[in-house]
Scaffold this active site. Structure first.
Site, short mmCIF file in Angstrom:
data_model
loop_
_atom_site.label_atom_id
_atom_site.label_comp_id
_atom_site.label_asym_id
_atom_site.label_seq_id
_atom_site.Cartn_x
_atom_site.Cartn_y
_atom_site.Cartn_z
N CYS A 1 10.59 -4.91 7.10
CA CYS A 1 10.88 -4.24 8.37
C CYS A 1 11.34 -5.32 9.35
O CYS A 1 11.28 -6.52 9.06
CB CYS A 1 9.61 -3.58 8.89
SG CYS A 1 8.30 -4.81 9.15
N HIS B 1 1.46 -9.84 5.38
CA HIS B 1 0.53 -9.66 4.25
C HIS B 1 1.29 -9.57 2.94
O HIS B 1 1.44 -8.49 2.35
CB HIS B 1 -0.33 -8.42 4.48
CG HIS B 1 -1.41 -8.64 5.50
ND1 HIS B 1 -2.01 -7.62 6.19
CD2 HIS B 1 -2.00 -9.78 5.94
CE1 HIS B 1 -2.93 -8.12 7.01
NE2 HIS B 1 -2.92 -9.43 6.89
N GLU C 1 -4.69 -6.70 12.77
CA GLU C 1 -4.03 -6.00 13.88
C GLU C 1 -5.07 -5.26 14.74
O GLU C 1 -4.98 -5.27 15.98
CB GLU C 1 -3.00 -5.01 13.33
CG GLU C 1 -2.24 -4.32 14.46
CD GLU C 1 -1.34 -3.20 13.99
OE1 GLU C 1 -0.73 -3.32 12.91
OE2 GLU C 1 -1.26 -2.19 14.71
S1 SF4 Z 1 4.50 -2.88 13.29
FE1 SF4 Z 1 4.24 -4.02 11.36
S2 SF4 Z 1 5.20 -2.73 9.81
FE2 SF4 Z 1 5.90 -1.99 11.79
S3 SF4 Z 1 7.84 -3.03 12.25
FE3 SF4 Z 1 6.21 -4.28 13.13
S4 SF4 Z 1 5.63 -5.74 11.55
FE4 SF4 Z 1 6.78 -4.10 10.55
#
Ligand code: SF4
Length: 322
Positions: free
Chosen positions: A18, A47, A132
């Site tokens: 992403c 991760h 997170e």
């Molecule tokens: S919140 Fe996490 S999964 Fe979503 S775009 Fe950001 S890094 Fe990627």
């Protein structure tokens, strides 16, 4: 191995990296390029085992806490974000910090701060202990209650049931989160929604793609690490959406050939922290076992990109000017 039945792979799109992961990995690579090794990274930058191993070979040193970083050294904060206490700890040790927190996680942090200021209780849907969640809860520890599951929604207690708002970790199952919210709202009818989705576009898109292909698959293989929340969720979503079996693997060699017994259609996807090379390795292995036909199942296209952390941009600018 399949017999004479036609076999195929349905390959989910979107899958893999992403925008937040891409940015965080590039931030460490650029830091190494600009400043040389070692570059310290608090927690896994993303991760994924392969990513962490590859960056370690290039000179990144992964630590659990900033007190393991030598005084005055450079440290990157991971894509999952950090609490104010971690920032303070780093400042106290005069560390040069590079913040690779995904902007979509930062957005949730800002919401937490805002709701705490207005004295609301924040019901943070997420997994206790996940980095997170620690970071987001750390923005307003006095005002935050972590809700781990739909079942927990039935039992948590709040001081003022009319002054509650929910937020969530960015990488959860959309369906399970909505179930948790429904159960919270049964108990707290005045529960306020966040201003926009906290479960990020990448998590949602990968789940939608798996939902589409899973009903046609006897087996869905998810490439991703065990500590990757969104990868683990993809296995659950595949099973809930009709796949007979689903497994998560870190790399192609972990696939057990016995899984393919009687299977004609294999679904393949990967979590948001997984480089495409790992998916290609799996497709090569599957092709060698008779699953050479690959059909992509596309449910969305993604073109979101985030600019690099400002510390890296400033260092790149300074380097270019020198
Ligand atoms: S919140 Fe996490 S999964 Fe979503 S775009 Fe950001 S890094 Fe990627």
């Amino acid at each position: 191995m399949p017999d004479t039945k036609p076999t195929r792979v349905l390959l989910a799109a979107p899958r893999g990296y992403c925008a937040g992961v891409d940015r965080a990995v590039i931030a460490v690579e650029k830091a190494l390029e600009l400043h040389g090794a070692p570059i310290y990274v608090r927690k896994e930058i993303v991760h994924n085992k392969y990513v962490v191993e590859t960056l370690s070979e290039r000179g990144a040193i992964f630590v659990n806490e900033t007190d393991e970083v030598p005084e005055g050294a450079r440290v990157v904060f991971s894509a999952h974000g950090v609490s104010p206490a971690v920032r303070e700890g780093a400042a106290a040790r005069n560390l040069l910090t590079i913040d690779a927190t995904c902007p979509l996680v930062t957005k949730v942090h800002k919401e937490a701060v805002r709701f705490a200021k207005s004295q609301q209780t924040i019901l943070l849907i997420g997994h206790e202990g996940h980095e997170e969640v620690e970071g987001t809860a750390g923005e307003a520890p006095e005002h935050t209650i972590v809700v781990n599951s739909p079942e927990e929604a039935d039992t948590i207690e709040v001081a003022d049931p009319d002054n509650v708002v929910w937020l969530s970790q960015t990488t959860l199952s959309v369906d399970e989160t909505m179930e948790t919210v429904r159960r919270l709202r049964d108990r707290f009818p005045n529960l306020q929604d966040p201003p926009s989705d906290d479960i990020c576009y990448a998590t949602q898109n990968r789940q939608v793609a798996v939902k589409k292909l899973a009903p046609e698959c006897e087996l869905v293989i998810v490439v991703g690490s065990a500590n990757s929340s969104n990868s683990v969720r993809l296995v659950e979503v595949a099973l809930q959406s009709g796949a007979d079996a689903s497994y998560r693997i870190d790399r192609a060699s972990e696939m057990d050939e016995a899984w393919l017994e009687g299977v004609t259609t294999v679904g393949v996807t990967s979590g948001a922290s997984v480089p495409e090379i790992l998916v290609r390795d799996l497709l090569d292995r599957l092709a060698g076992l008779g699953y050479a036909t690959v059909e992509e199942v596309t449910t969305a296209t993604e073109d979101l990109m985030f600019s690099l952390p400002r510390e890296i941009r400033a260092d790149m600018k300074a380097r270019a000017a020198s």
